[in-house]
Scaffold this motif. Sequence first.
Motif, short mmCIF file in Angstrom:
data_model
loop_
_atom_site.label_atom_id
_atom_site.label_comp_id
_atom_site.label_asym_id
_atom_site.label_seq_id
_atom_site.Cartn_x
_atom_site.Cartn_y
_atom_site.Cartn_z
N LYS A 55 0.82 -1.22 0.00
CA LYS A 55 0.00 0.00 0.00
C LYS A 55 0.85 1.26 0.00
O LYS A 55 0.37 2.32 -0.35
N SER A 56 2.11 1.16 0.43
CA SER A 56 2.92 2.37 0.59
C SER A 56 4.32 2.22 -0.01
O SER A 56 5.02 1.25 0.25
N SER A 75 7.68 -0.26 -15.10
CA SER A 75 6.66 -1.32 -15.15
C SER A 75 6.17 -1.76 -13.76
O SER A 75 5.54 -2.80 -13.63
N LEU A 76 6.44 -0.95 -12.75
CA LEU A 76 5.94 -1.28 -11.41
C LEU A 76 4.42 -1.30 -11.42
O LEU A 76 3.77 -0.43 -12.00
N ASN A 77 3.83 -2.27 -10.75
CA ASN A 77 2.38 -2.32 -10.61
C ASN A 77 2.00 -1.47 -9.40
O ASN A 77 2.17 -1.89 -8.25
N THR A 78 1.52 -0.28 -9.65
CA THR A 78 1.19 0.67 -8.59
C THR A 78 -0.31 0.76 -8.33
O THR A 78 -0.77 1.66 -7.64
N SER A 79 -1.08 -0.18 -8.85
CA SER A 79 -2.55 -0.07 -8.78
C SER A 79 -3.11 -0.11 -7.36
O SER A 79 -4.19 0.42 -7.12
N ASN A 80 -2.41 -0.69 -6.40
CA ASN A 80 -2.90 -0.74 -5.02
C ASN A 80 -2.25 0.29 -4.11
O ASN A 80 -2.56 0.36 -2.92
N ILE A 81 -1.33 1.06 -4.64
CA ILE A 81 -0.57 1.98 -3.81
C ILE A 81 -1.42 3.18 -3.38
O ILE A 81 -2.06 3.83 -4.19
#
Length: 195
Positions: A55-56, A75-81
């Motif tokens: 989350k952070s 390409s980091l998956n930041t969808s839940n951040i």
Amino acid sequence: GVIPLAGVAATIFILEKMNISGWNMERLKRINNMFDNCCGMLSIDITDIKFPKLKSLGAMFYRCNKLNEITGHESLNTSNIVNMYSMFSGCKSLEKLNLSKWNMDNVETIDFFLSDCENLKTIGDTSNWKLEKVEDVQYMFANCKKLTQLNLSNTRLKNISTFSYMFERCKSLTDITYLGTMEQWSHMTYDGYWG
């Protein structure tokens, strides 16, 4: 239980290169300050790291003032951040980032995100950033002296409480696309002085 990885490499002054590509961080929820103050780090490879519960990313590269290359960041998956507070703040040697594919839909905290990235020239096409949940953008791009262009055409800053100094000392930023309200724009420009 949940394993915090906060400050894992923080204050390691002699570290120059690091490769964490392929790390599986499936159990982690936060990696705040993971590389905070790694003053000697020049490059890091974060290709294919996985953190589905994370989350952070708060202050992840905070004060990595010699860092000039972050391989795999695009390409980091930041969808839940939710938290990106000071993520790259103080990365004075970074010249380019490509945040075009980053999903910012759930981000709530993004103040000081790129502050003091004095040599940063581009962050890619950010037209997909909605930032609808963000409440505070103060100092978000402050002191990005070489950043010239920013596309916020799909950004909807409807929950913002603080715009202060969003673009402070962004002397080269001459091309901004923003389609929000005039009231929002006046706060962004008045409270976020250029110059």
